[in-house]
Design an enzyme around this catalytic site. Sequence first.
Site, PDB file in Angstrom:
ATOM      1  N   ASP A   1      -5.838   1.183   2.215  1.00  0.00           N
ATOM      2  CA  ASP A   1      -4.782   1.175   1.207  1.00  0.00           C
ATOM      3  C   ASP A   1      -4.631   2.625   0.737  1.00  0.00           C
ATOM      4  O   ASP A   1      -5.468   3.139  -0.013  1.00  0.00           O
ATOM      5  CB  ASP A   1      -5.186   0.252   0.051  1.00  0.00           C
ATOM      6  CG  ASP A   1      -4.215   0.350  -1.128  1.00  0.00           C
ATOM      7  OD1 ASP A   1      -3.338   1.239  -1.106  1.00  0.00           O
ATOM      8  OD2 ASP A   1      -4.351  -0.451  -2.065  1.00  0.00           O
TER       9      ASP A   1
ATOM     10  N   GLN B   1      -2.402   5.529  -3.166  1.00  0.00           N
ATOM     11  CA  GLN B   1      -2.645   6.669  -4.059  1.00  0.00           C
ATOM     12  C   GLN B   1      -2.975   7.944  -3.296  1.00  0.00           C
ATOM     13  O   GLN B   1      -2.801   9.044  -3.831  1.00  0.00           O
ATOM     14  CB  GLN B   1      -3.792   6.347  -5.033  1.00  0.00           C
ATOM     15  CG  GLN B   1      -3.508   5.214  -6.001  1.00  0.00           C
ATOM     16  CD  GLN B   1      -2.468   5.580  -7.062  1.00  0.00           C
ATOM     17  OE1 GLN B   1      -2.220   6.735  -7.350  1.00  0.00           O
ATOM     18  NE2 GLN B   1      -1.838   4.563  -7.630  1.00  0.00           N
TER      19      GLN B   1
ATOM     20  N   CYS C   1      -3.862  -3.762 -12.538  1.00  0.00           N
ATOM     21  CA  CYS C   1      -3.889  -4.632 -11.346  1.00  0.00           C
ATOM     22  C   CYS C   1      -5.227  -4.520 -10.632  1.00  0.00           C
ATOM     23  O   CYS C   1      -5.283  -4.482  -9.391  1.00  0.00           O
ATOM     24  CB  CYS C   1      -2.752  -4.308 -10.379  1.00  0.00           C
ATOM     25  SG  CYS C   1      -1.150  -4.574 -11.074  1.00  0.00           S
TER      26      CYS C   1
ATOM     27  N   HIS D   1      -7.002  -2.694  -5.723  1.00  0.00           N
ATOM     28  CA  HIS D   1      -5.800  -3.146  -6.426  1.00  0.00           C
ATOM     29  C   HIS D   1      -5.554  -4.603  -6.020  1.00  0.00           C
ATOM     30  O   HIS D   1      -5.892  -4.996  -4.885  1.00  0.00           O
ATOM     31  CB  HIS D   1      -4.633  -2.264  -5.963  1.00  0.00           C
ATOM     32  CG  HIS D   1      -3.357  -2.452  -6.705  1.00  0.00           C
ATOM     33  ND1 HIS D   1      -2.479  -3.464  -6.425  1.00  0.00           N
ATOM     34  CD2 HIS D   1      -2.794  -1.732  -7.704  1.00  0.00           C
ATOM     35  CE1 HIS D   1      -1.425  -3.358  -7.221  1.00  0.00           C
ATOM     36  NE2 HIS D   1      -1.591  -2.324  -8.010  1.00  0.00           N
TER      37      HIS D   1
ATOM     38  N   LYS E   1       5.573   6.239  -4.962  1.00  0.00           N
ATOM     39  CA  LYS E   1       4.485   6.993  -5.590  1.00  0.00           C
ATOM     40  C   LYS E   1       4.420   8.417  -5.064  1.00  0.00           C
ATOM     41  O   LYS E   1       3.524   9.184  -5.402  1.00  0.00           O
ATOM     42  CB  LYS E   1       3.147   6.285  -5.334  1.00  0.00           C
ATOM     43  CG  LYS E   1       3.026   4.949  -6.063  1.00  0.00           C
ATOM     44  CD  LYS E   1       1.683   4.320  -5.810  1.00  0.00           C
ATOM     45  CE  LYS E   1       1.642   2.857  -6.164  1.00  0.00           C
ATOM     46  NZ  LYS E   1       1.565   2.593  -7.586  1.00  0.00           N
TER      47      LYS E   1
HETATM   48  N1  PMP Z   1      -2.762  -0.097  -3.994  1.00  0.00           N
HETATM   49  C1  PMP Z   1      -2.981   0.843  -4.921  1.00  0.00           C
HETATM   50  C2  PMP Z   1      -4.264   1.609  -4.883  1.00  0.00           C
HETATM   51  C3  PMP Z   1      -2.008   1.085  -5.893  1.00  0.00           C
HETATM   52  O1  PMP Z   1      -2.231   2.014  -6.815  1.00  0.00           O
HETATM   53  C4  PMP Z   1      -0.811   0.340  -5.881  1.00  0.00           C
HETATM   54  C5  PMP Z   1       0.251   0.542  -6.938  1.00  0.00           C
HETATM   55  N2  PMP Z   1      -0.229   0.681  -8.229  1.00  0.00           N
HETATM   56  C6  PMP Z   1      -0.631  -0.609  -4.875  1.00  0.00           C
HETATM   57  C7  PMP Z   1      -1.626  -0.807  -3.959  1.00  0.00           C
HETATM   58  C8  PMP Z   1       0.616  -1.435  -4.787  1.00  0.00           C
HETATM   59  O2  PMP Z   1       1.702  -0.632  -4.471  1.00  0.00           O
HETATM   60  P1  PMP Z   1       3.189  -1.237  -4.505  1.00  0.00           P
HETATM   61  O3  PMP Z   1       3.340  -1.891  -5.847  1.00  0.00           O
HETATM   62  O4  PMP Z   1       4.054  -0.030  -4.345  1.00  0.00           O
HETATM   63  O5  PMP Z   1       3.310  -2.189  -3.380  1.00  0.00           O
END
Ligand code: PMP
Length: 414
Positions: free
Chosen positions: A209, A212, A373, A132, A235
């Site tokens: 990270d 998910q 993203c 991401h 999430k």
């Molecule tokens: N890493 C992953 C794998 C994600 O799916 C996301 C959110 N889509 C993020 C990071 C970023 O999370 P946040 O916007 O809650 O900071």
Amino acid sequence: MNTSVIEKESIFDVEKIRQDFPILDQQVHNKPLIYLDNGATTQKPTQVIEAISSYYLNSNANVHRGLHELAERATEGYENCRKKVTSFINAPSERSIVFTRGTTESINLVANSWGRKYLKEGDEVLLTEMEHHSNIVPWHLLAEQIGIVVKFIPINSDGTLDLDSLDELISTKTKLISVTHMSNVLGTINPVKKIIERAHQQNIKVLIDAAQSVPNMPVDVQNMDCDFLAFSSHKMVGPTGMGVLFAKEDILEEMPPFFGGGEMISSVTKAGSSWAGLPYKFEAGTPNIAGAFGLSGAIDYLEKIGMDNIQSYKTRLTHYAIDAMQRVPGMQIYGKARDRGSAVSFNLEGIHPFDLAQFLDQNGIAIRAGHHCAQPLMESLGVNGTARASFYIYNTFQEVDIFIEKLKKATDFF
Ligand code: PMP
């Protein structure tokens, strides 16, 4: 499947779970809402909404500095959340749990505190092609500012990581491997334990990270032996603006603060400041107290169902969806990893993902479309974007059937 999982699965009552999520009981464009955008954010159960409102109704005060009853209640609730997070991810101590605004801030904290202290020009940070942007851009910023080199582990055609390339990619300059546990696009669950073991042989730190994975499966930071792990409350049925950075205590001890301000100091004179102990030196300013009350509610909620039950229900639901999706004419699904979460990215031949998302929205179905993203991943896949359905604990097999029916309708419509 062992018997205890079967027994627990029988108590996974999706209709009962749905009753906890009042938002689901509504019509969108005159059709019952089917919410399949859970990879972006999940809905919140009444229990979490009540945990947040009970803070504002009964205990609203600032934390840590008050000497009155409300301040004590607020502090107790806030710190209680830290205890719950500690046990939820099996961290060794509450001192290793830092509250942030979310995964993005947690990773930025590591980049700016640990990264700026330990990385110098030419040092390498190894990511993967399926990251991401929140696990790419902070390292690109350091590349621009201090000259680190960012490298990427490629992916195989089935959406798994090409771990054979690790030996070639890791060098004496590699200082950190930062990798997603579960892809928000491909659904792939990466073999992080294996990567961590390999990295630690060469004294390389590893950041996971877990944005998910933590909402979707049991995660144990001690078993994994990661150095850092980041996730977001929103999430996992919790509120937005609240997140967690786990880091090993000895590493956190050596890291300088990222933000300066109130709450994070031990003393301030005109000549300088000294820091509070862990984890407070990383929590400058008034934190998201309501968020902590809400995250506590979310952890209670998920634990009551059981993370292994959540994972097993969602795995069944996702495989059911993928099997049916594959039978839709013109369907291309990206990512075929056996070990996977519930994000399913796809394209229907001849239909732009934005058009498909709009068509489904008109039918009450919320999905996501775009690059998610993850533009470097889109480049590897050779597409500009995809549509993505992602399932959570309140989605039903009937909803999947309707989703499939509407996908078939879309192919006729366009
Ligand atoms: N890493 C992953 C794998 C994600 O799916 C996301 C959110 N889509 C993020 C990071 C970023 O999370 P946040 O916007 O809650 O900071």
